[in-house]
Design a protein around this motif. Structure first.
Motif, PDB file in Angstrom:
ATOM      1  N   LYS A   8       0.822  -1.208   0.000  1.00 45.48           N
ATOM      2  CA  LYS A   8       0.000   0.000   0.000  1.00 45.48           C
ATOM      3  C   LYS A   8       0.857   1.260   0.000  1.00 45.48           C
ATOM      4  CE  LYS A   8      -0.535  -0.161   5.013  1.00 45.48           C
ATOM      5  NZ  LYS A   8      -1.463  -0.201   6.127  1.00 45.48           N
ATOM      6  N   VAL A   9       0.279   2.334  -0.529  1.00 41.04           N
ATOM      7  CA  VAL A   9       0.910   3.657  -0.467  1.00 41.04           C
ATOM      8  C   VAL A   9       0.625   4.212   0.920  1.00 41.04           C
ATOM      9  CG1 VAL A   9       0.942   5.989  -1.406  1.00 41.04           C
ATOM     10  CG2 VAL A   9       0.645   4.039  -2.946  1.00 41.04           C
ATOM     11  N   VAL A  10       1.697   4.564   1.651  1.00 40.61           N
ATOM     12  CA  VAL A  10       1.535   5.009   3.032  1.00 40.61           C
ATOM     13  C   VAL A  10       1.797   6.497   3.223  1.00 40.61           C
ATOM     14  CG1 VAL A  10       1.966   2.739   4.042  1.00 40.61           C
ATOM     15  CG2 VAL A  10       3.887   4.286   3.637  1.00 40.61           C
ATOM     16  N   ALA A  11       2.409   7.163   2.223  1.00 41.06           N
ATOM     17  CA  ALA A  11       2.719   8.589   2.390  1.00 41.06           C
ATOM     18  C   ALA A  11       3.136   9.216   1.064  1.00 41.06           C
ATOM     19  CB  ALA A  11       3.836   8.771   3.416  1.00 41.06           C
ATOM     20  N   GLN A  12       3.128  10.522   1.039  1.00 39.63           N
ATOM     21  CA  GLN A  12       3.724  11.334  -0.023  1.00 39.63           C
ATOM     22  C   GLN A  12       4.796  12.164   0.676  1.00 39.63           C
ATOM     23  OE1 GLN A  12       1.876   9.694  -2.863  1.00 39.63           O
ATOM     24  NE2 GLN A  12       2.804  11.570  -3.553  1.00 39.63           N
ATOM     25  N   GLU A  13       6.030  12.092   0.197  1.00 37.51           N
ATOM     26  CA  GLU A  13       7.130  12.797   0.848  1.00 37.51           C
ATOM     27  C   GLU A  13       8.080  13.398  -0.173  1.00 37.51           C
ATOM     28  OE1 GLU A  13       7.601   9.781   4.670  1.00 37.51           O
ATOM     29  OE2 GLU A  13       9.312  10.106   3.360  1.00 37.51           O
ATOM     30  N   GLU A  14       8.708  14.476   0.222  1.00 31.27           N
ATOM     31  CA  GLU A  14       9.807  15.029  -0.547  1.00 31.27           C
ATOM     32  C   GLU A  14      11.087  14.551   0.127  1.00 31.27           C
ATOM     33  OE1 GLU A  14      10.026  19.183  -2.328  1.00 31.27           O
ATOM     34  OE2 GLU A  14      11.362  19.340  -0.589  1.00 31.27           O
ATOM     35  N   ILE A  15      11.949  13.870  -0.633  1.00 30.20           N
ATOM     36  CA  ILE A  15      13.198  13.396  -0.047  1.00 30.20           C
ATOM     37  C   ILE A  15      14.377  13.877  -0.885  1.00 30.20           C
ATOM     38  CG2 ILE A  15      12.142  11.361   1.000  1.00 30.20           C
ATOM     39  CD1 ILE A  15      13.652   9.691  -1.136  1.00 30.20           C
ATOM     40  N   ASP A  23       9.827  14.505  -5.259  1.00 33.00           N
ATOM     41  CA  ASP A  23       8.504  14.294  -4.665  1.00 33.00           C
ATOM     42  C   ASP A  23       8.167  12.827  -4.880  1.00 33.00           C
ATOM     43  OD1 ASP A  23       7.935  16.951  -3.833  1.00 33.00           O
ATOM     44  OD2 ASP A  23       7.551  17.479  -5.924  1.00 33.00           O
ATOM     45  N   CYS A  24       7.918  12.098  -3.795  1.00 37.78           N
ATOM     46  CA  CYS A  24       7.774  10.648  -3.882  1.00 37.78           C
ATOM     47  C   CYS A  24       6.497  10.120  -3.247  1.00 37.78           C
ATOM     48  CB  CYS A  24       8.945   9.968  -3.165  1.00 37.78           C
ATOM     49  SG  CYS A  24      10.538  10.272  -3.927  1.00 37.78           S
ATOM     50  N   SER A  25       6.030   9.015  -3.793  1.00 42.04           N
ATOM     51  CA  SER A  25       5.023   8.181  -3.148  1.00 42.04           C
ATOM     52  C   SER A  25       5.795   7.116  -2.392  1.00 42.04           C
ATOM     53  CB  SER A  25       4.126   7.499  -4.178  1.00 42.04           C
ATOM     54  OG  SER A  25       3.410   8.453  -4.911  1.00 42.04           O
ATOM     55  N   VAL A  26       5.428   6.894  -1.133  1.00 42.60           N
ATOM     56  CA  VAL A  26       6.092   5.884  -0.314  1.00 42.60           C
ATOM     57  C   VAL A  26       5.195   4.647  -0.287  1.00 42.60           C
ATOM     58  CG1 VAL A  26       7.142   5.344   1.902  1.00 42.60           C
ATOM     59  CG2 VAL A  26       7.088   7.724   1.097  1.00 42.60           C
ATOM     60  N   VAL A  27       5.732   3.525  -0.754  1.00 43.19           N
ATOM     61  CA  VAL A  27       4.988   2.273  -0.810  1.00 43.19           C
ATOM     62  C   VAL A  27       5.591   1.311   0.210  1.00 43.19           C
ATOM     63  CG1 VAL A  27       4.368   0.300  -2.250  1.00 43.19           C
ATOM     64  CG2 VAL A  27       4.437   2.599  -3.240  1.00 43.19           C
ATOM     65  N   ARG A  40      12.112 -15.857   6.534  1.00 40.36           N
ATOM     66  CA  ARG A  40      12.256 -14.469   6.951  1.00 40.36           C
ATOM     67  C   ARG A  40      10.992 -13.709   6.648  1.00 40.36           C
ATOM     68  NH1 ARG A  40      16.934 -10.947   4.434  1.00 40.36           N
ATOM     69  NH2 ARG A  40      15.779  -9.026   4.494  1.00 40.36           N
ATOM     70  N   GLU A  41      10.638 -12.801   7.537  1.00 44.56           N
ATOM     71  CA  GLU A  41       9.529 -11.872   7.331  1.00 44.56           C
ATOM     72  C   GLU A  41      10.102 -10.476   7.442  1.00 44.56           C
ATOM     73  OE1 GLU A  41       5.913 -12.536   9.611  1.00 44.56           O
ATOM     74  OE2 GLU A  41       6.722 -14.493  10.148  1.00 44.56           O
ATOM     75  N   GLY A  42       9.500  -9.538   6.743  1.00 47.19           N
ATOM     76  CA  GLY A  42       9.999  -8.180   6.829  1.00 47.19           C
ATOM     77  C   GLY A  42       9.086  -7.175   6.178  1.00 47.19           C
ATOM     78  N   VAL A  43       9.579  -5.937   6.158  1.00 45.24           N
ATOM     79  CA  VAL A  43       8.852  -4.807   5.592  1.00 45.24           C
ATOM     80  C   VAL A  43       9.804  -4.059   4.659  1.00 45.24           C
ATOM     81  CG1 VAL A  43       7.659  -2.651   6.100  1.00 45.24           C
ATOM     82  CG2 VAL A  43       7.457  -4.586   7.682  1.00 45.24           C
ATOM     83  N   ASN A  44       9.375  -3.828   3.431  1.00 45.77           N
ATOM     84  CA  ASN A  44      10.110  -2.994   2.482  1.00 45.77           C
ATOM     85  C   ASN A  44       9.392  -1.663   2.353  1.00 45.77           C
ATOM     86  OD1 ASN A  44      12.090  -4.876   1.685  1.00 45.77           O
ATOM     87  ND2 ASN A  44      10.700  -5.787   0.211  1.00 45.77           N
ATOM     88  N   LYS A  45      10.147  -0.568   2.396  1.00 51.09           N
ATOM     89  CA  LYS A  45       9.590   0.751   2.089  1.00 51.09           C
ATOM     90  C   LYS A  45      10.344   1.276   0.876  1.00 51.09           C
ATOM     91  CE  LYS A  45       8.489   3.734   5.267  1.00 51.09           C
ATOM     92  NZ  LYS A  45       8.597   4.653   6.426  1.00 51.09           N
ATOM     93  N   THR A  46       9.584   1.697  -0.137  1.00 49.14           N
ATOM     94  CA  THR A  46      10.186   2.185  -1.375  1.00 49.14           C
ATOM     95  C   THR A  46       9.624   3.557  -1.711  1.00 49.14           C
ATOM     96  OG1 THR A  46      10.325  -0.109  -2.142  1.00 49.14           O
ATOM     97  CG2 THR A  46      10.669   1.605  -3.780  1.00 49.14           C
ATOM     98  N   TRP A  47      10.507   4.493  -2.047  1.00 54.57           N
ATOM     99  CA  TRP A  47      10.122   5.842  -2.443  1.00 54.57           C
ATOM    100  C   TRP A  47      10.211   5.912  -3.965  1.00 54.57           C
ATOM    101  CZ3 TRP A  47      12.181   4.484   2.059  1.00 54.57           C
ATOM    102  CH2 TRP A  47      11.783   5.129   3.215  1.00 54.57           C
TER     103      TRP A  47
END
Length: 77
Positions: A8-15, A23-27, A40-47
């Motif tokens: 899911k898209v969790v944020a809009q951020e400028e990085i 200007d990015c969408s954070v997924v 293994r279990e984990g979380v990926n965050k991609t801008w």
């Protein structure tokens, strides 16, 4: 095997990275994987930046707290 359990898209951020400011969408993706005896279990965050693609990516443990791997865009040609 590698299974995405949520996406899911969790944020809009400028990085800002060495390649510039975007200007990015954070997924956020939660996943589980199995390879031989390793699980293994984990979380990926991609801008993602429109017209550029992936600008930054971070991989966390299954609780989303401990940063395991981080990558960022260095140059755009």
């Amino acid at each position: 095997s590698h299974n995405i359990t949520s996406h899911k898209v969790v944020a809009q951020e400028e990085i800002t990275t060495p390649a510039g400011t975007f200007d990015c969408s954070v997924v956020e993706q939660k996943y589980n994987m199995k390879s031989g005896f390793t699980k293994r279990e984990g979380v990926n965050k991609t801008w993602y930046a429109k017209g550029v693609g992936t600008v930054k990516m971070e991989n966390y443990d299954k609780k989303g707290k401990k940063l395991i791997v981080s990558q960022q865009l260095v140059v755009v040609k």
